[in-house]
Design an enzyme around this catalytic site. Structure first.
Site, PDB file in Angstrom:
ATOM      1  N   ALA A 190      25.064  46.605  34.739  1.00  0.00           N
ATOM      2  CA  ALA A 190      24.802  46.229  36.279  1.00  0.00           C
ATOM      3  C   ALA A 190      25.710  45.163  36.559  1.00  0.00           C
ATOM      4  O   ALA A 190      25.123  44.020  36.392  1.00  0.00           O
ATOM      5  CB  ALA A 190      23.264  45.852  36.434  1.00  0.00           C
ATOM      6  N   GLY A 191      26.571  45.303  37.239  1.00  0.00           N
ATOM      7  CA  GLY A 191      27.701  44.387  37.493  1.00  0.00           C
ATOM      8  C   GLY A 191      27.616  44.258  38.877  1.00  0.00           C
ATOM      9  O   GLY A 191      26.871  43.552  39.665  1.00  0.00           O
TER      10      GLY A 191
ATOM     11  N   GLY B  83      60.221  29.821  34.768  1.00  0.00           N
ATOM     12  CA  GLY B  83      61.001  30.633  33.611  1.00  0.00           C
ATOM     13  C   GLY B  83      60.304  30.651  32.284  1.00  0.00           C
ATOM     14  O   GLY B  83      58.908  30.766  32.319  1.00  0.00           O
TER      15      GLY B  83
ATOM     16  N   GLU C  93      31.285  36.482  41.311  1.00  0.00           N
ATOM     17  CA  GLU C  93      30.771  36.342  42.783  1.00  0.00           C
ATOM     18  C   GLU C  93      31.031  37.480  43.494  1.00  0.00           C
ATOM     19  O   GLU C  93      31.219  37.562  44.765  1.00  0.00           O
ATOM     20  CB  GLU C  93      31.236  35.131  43.607  1.00  0.00           C
TER      21      GLU C  93
HETATM   22  C1  LIG Z   1      33.539  34.424  33.302  1.00  0.00           C
HETATM   23  C2  LIG Z   1      32.446  35.235  34.102  1.00  0.00           C
HETATM   24  C3  LIG Z   1      31.407  34.380  34.419  1.00  0.00           C
HETATM   25  C4  LIG Z   1      30.352  35.047  35.064  1.00  0.00           C
HETATM   26  N1  LIG Z   1      29.361  34.284  35.310  1.00  0.00           N
HETATM   27  C5  LIG Z   1      28.170  35.203  35.648  1.00  0.00           C
HETATM   28  C6  LIG Z   1      26.821  34.337  35.820  1.00  0.00           C
HETATM   29  O1  LIG Z   1      26.869  32.971  35.403  1.00  0.00           O
HETATM   30  N2  LIG Z   1      25.957  35.107  36.062  1.00  0.00           N
HETATM   31  C7  LIG Z   1      25.852  36.409  36.529  1.00  0.00           C
HETATM   32  O2  LIG Z   1      24.937  37.018  36.892  1.00  0.00           O
HETATM   33  N3  LIG Z   1      27.077  37.140  36.446  1.00  0.00           N
HETATM   34  C8  LIG Z   1      28.062  36.491  35.827  1.00  0.00           C
HETATM   35  N4  LIG Z   1      29.403  37.077  35.856  1.00  0.00           N
HETATM   36  C9  LIG Z   1      29.239  38.661  36.109  1.00  0.00           C
HETATM   37  C10 LIG Z   1      30.131  38.925  37.346  1.00  0.00           C
HETATM   38  O3  LIG Z   1      29.451  38.588  38.438  1.00  0.00           O
HETATM   39  C11 LIG Z   1      30.524  40.499  37.270  1.00  0.00           C
HETATM   40  O4  LIG Z   1      31.470  40.362  36.196  1.00  0.00           O
HETATM   41  C12 LIG Z   1      31.154  40.937  38.443  1.00  0.00           C
HETATM   42  O5  LIG Z   1      30.130  40.972  39.463  1.00  0.00           O
HETATM   43  C13 LIG Z   1      31.706  42.328  38.265  1.00  0.00           C
HETATM   44  O6  LIG Z   1      30.834  43.212  37.533  1.00  0.00           O
HETATM   45  P1  LIG Z   1      31.203  43.884  36.292  1.00  0.00           P
HETATM   46  O7  LIG Z   1      31.894  42.997  35.459  1.00  0.00           O
HETATM   47  O8  LIG Z   1      30.311  44.625  35.682  1.00  0.00           O
HETATM   48  O9  LIG Z   1      32.341  45.082  36.702  1.00  0.00           O
HETATM   49  P2  LIG Z   1      32.189  46.502  37.586  1.00  0.00           P
HETATM   50  O10 LIG Z   1      31.018  46.393  38.401  1.00  0.00           O
HETATM   51  O11 LIG Z   1      31.815  47.443  36.317  1.00  0.00           O
HETATM   52  O12 LIG Z   1      33.144  46.760  38.204  1.00  0.00           O
HETATM   53  C14 LIG Z   1      34.399  47.318  37.459  1.00  0.00           C
HETATM   54  C15 LIG Z   1      35.477  47.479  38.529  1.00  0.00           C
HETATM   55  O13 LIG Z   1      34.901  48.576  39.362  1.00  0.00           O
HETATM   56  C16 LIG Z   1      35.012  48.208  40.763  1.00  0.00           C
HETATM   57  N5  LIG Z   1      34.065  48.969  41.498  1.00  0.00           N
HETATM   58  C17 LIG Z   1      32.756  48.570  41.122  1.00  0.00           C
HETATM   59  N6  LIG Z   1      31.916  49.440  42.352  1.00  0.00           N
HETATM   60  C18 LIG Z   1      32.976  49.645  43.159  1.00  0.00           C
HETATM   61  C19 LIG Z   1      32.703  50.291  44.459  1.00  0.00           C
HETATM   62  N7  LIG Z   1      31.454  50.576  45.005  1.00  0.00           N
HETATM   63  N8  LIG Z   1      33.686  50.418  45.174  1.00  0.00           N
HETATM   64  C20 LIG Z   1      34.937  50.236  44.767  1.00  0.00           C
HETATM   65  N9  LIG Z   1      35.265  49.432  43.428  1.00  0.00           N
HETATM   66  C21 LIG Z   1      34.157  49.370  42.564  1.00  0.00           C
HETATM   67  C22 LIG Z   1      35.033  46.658  40.589  1.00  0.00           C
HETATM   68  O14 LIG Z   1      35.540  46.096  41.696  1.00  0.00           O
HETATM   69  C23 LIG Z   1      35.992  46.535  39.426  1.00  0.00           C
HETATM   70  O15 LIG Z   1      37.069  46.522  39.541  1.00  0.00           O
HETATM   71  C24 LIG Z   1      30.536  36.314  35.365  1.00  0.00           C
HETATM   72  C25 LIG Z   1      31.472  37.148  34.860  1.00  0.00           C
HETATM   73  C26 LIG Z   1      32.785  36.864  34.523  1.00  0.00           C
HETATM   74  C27 LIG Z   1      33.874  37.190  33.922  1.00  0.00           C
END
Ligand SMILES: Cc1cc2nc3c(=O)[nH]c(=O)nc-3n(C[C@H](O)[C@H](O)[C@H](O)COP(=O)(O)OP(=O)(O)OC[C@H]3O[C@@H](n4cnc5c(N)ncnc54)[C@H](O)[C@@H]3O)c2cc1C
Length: 379
Positions: free
Chosen positions: A129-130, A338, A362
């Site tokens: 769940a991202g 460079g 975010e």
């Molecule tokens: C360094 C770091 C710190 C973080 N800190 C926190 C934190 O403190 N607390 C917390 O809760 N989270 C945190 N996060 C999580 C962050 O919010 C998520 O990584 C982000 O929301 C993306 O989710 P995901 O990585 O699961 O990617 P996914 O949701 O799996 O996305 C993968 C790709 O698919 C694309 N995609 C997904 N759905 C769609 C759609 N409907 N249409 C088009 N494209 C889509 C995305 O844009 C991306 O390119 C952190 C992440 C990082 C890398």
């Protein structure tokens, strides 16, 4: 309409700029190399008021508005994306969540500690769940006055050093958007397991880790905000979080521009400074123009939210444009340098790695476009 900062805002920005030059610039490369958060900076940040910019004075903060926070984050990010990210999360989702939804007792208990050097972490994302954040599986089961939390969180910024966690969990049976609540969980709670810090591409001086919740028990006083209102609150926090991350992107872009300009003045090829080759001058011109445009969008969104006009579209536009601009600008800064820009000793090499996060955290750039597109079509 006036596009200049007030004298008070300029003075505040200059104060944070001096802090960043003195306490951040000389050490940022080492912090990145060591891949650990520099805990020794916390008392200095606290003394400078940078752990409670937007927290009211009653809880040890500065009582300033979002616009001041945006100014501060740009100044810190100018030298260090990691520290800017840590401060962005601290203000927008940790202190911000407490301020938005906390009871007086919760605020009295945690805000003075957070403005005084305690570390908070905010846990929404999970392995599956991202972007689709409402599909979290972590559950809070209620038995009499006790909530028992089960699940696992991913990418929790500052988890290894956190004193307090804000954990989002399902409480509403099958409901998604209206079935998620937030809970305060203290570090050291039985069943709370912090995973090993993840090795990241950039922002390496923040510590990001998975967090396991194996029957962590908290009382009803740990519920932060309304039962089943956690997702709605999280989305409200994101408006602020996106603007603040936009400011981080602007700071990194400015760092790239300043470093590239200085290099282009000094480095000579074909008998003259490279800045006098038109191709390099044009790159600097594009970098400066786009960075200014990004800053204007960030300032517009920050001012709007500060005046109580919550503008989700403007916040998403600011974050989207600033993040993508900063990535382009960082890429050009390496090009201007460079081969020297490709070395680990070059600040622009670090900024290029740090800035990528601004297109992901975010809400990814794709998610910002979804938000903006939906808002346009709504009319
Ligand atoms: C360094 C770091 C710190 C973080 N800190 C926190 C934190 O403190 N607390 C917390 O809760 N989270 C945190 N996060 C999580 C962050 O919010 C998520 O990584 C982000 O929301 C993306 O989710 P995901 O990585 O699961 O990617 P996914 O949701 O799996 O996305 C993968 C790709 O698919 C694309 N995609 C997904 N759905 C769609 C759609 N409907 N249409 C088009 N494209 C889509 C995305 O844009 C991306 O390119 C952190 C992440 C990082 C890398």
């Amino acid at each position: 309409m006036d596009f200049t900062l007030s004298s008070e805002q300029s003075a505040y920005r200059d104060k944070v700029r001096s802090f960043a030059r003195k306490h951040v610039a000389p050490l940022a490369a080492r912090w990145d190399e060591e891949e650990t958060f520099p805990r020794e900076i916390l008392p200095l940040l606290g003394d400078a008021g940078l752990l409670g910019v937007t927290v009211p004075r009653a809880w040890g903060g500065q009582g300033l508005d979002l616009f001041h926070l945006v100014l501060a984050i740009e100044e810190i990010a100018r030298y260090d994306g990691s520290l800017a990210l840590a401060l962005a999360a601290h203000h927008s989702i940790v202190c911000g969540h407490l301020l938005l939804s906390g009871t007086e007792a919760q605020k009295d208990s945690w805000l003075p500690r957070l403005t005084g050097g305690a570390v908070g972490a905010w846990a929404l994302a999970e392995g599956q769940a991202g972007s689709d954040a409402s599909s979290i599986k972590t559950e809070a089961r209620s038995t009499e006055a006790v909530w028992s939390l089960w699940g696992s969180k991913m990418f929790v910024t500052q988890a290894p050093l956190a004193d307090i966690f804000i954990v989002l969990a399902m409480t509403g049976g099958g409901a998604r958007h209206n079935g998620i609540s937030a809970f305060l969980v203290e570090a050291g709670a039985a069943g709370l397991r912090i995973g090993k810090p993840l090795h990241k591409m950039g922002c390496r001086a923040t510590e990001t880790a998975p967090v396991g919740l194996h029957g962590v028990e908290v009382g009803s006083e740990a519920l932060l905000g309304e039962l089943n209102g956690g997702f709605r609150d999280a989305m409200r926090l994101l408006d602020v979080g996106r603007v603040v991350m936009g400011a981080m992107a602007v700071g990194l872009a400015r760092g790239c521009l300043e470093e590239a300009t200085s290099f282009a003045r000094k480095r000579r090829q074909f008998g003259r400074p490279i800045g006098q080759h038109q191709a390099i001058g044009w790159m600097l011109a594009d970098m400066a123009t786009e960075t200014d445009a990004a800053r204007l969008l960030v300032h517009r969104a920050a001012a709007g939210i500060g005046q109580g006009r919550v503008k989700t579209r403007e916040a998403a536009m600011a974050k989207l444009f600033a993040a993508e601009t900063a990535s382009r600008v960082a890429n050009k800064a390496v090009q201007v340098h460079g081969g020297y820009g490709y070395l680990r000793s070059s600040p622009v090499e670090r900024y290029l790695r740090d800035v990528k996060l601004c297109e992901i955290g975010e809400g990814t750039s794709e998610v910002q476009r979804l938000v903006i597109g939906r808002d346009i079509l709504k009319g």
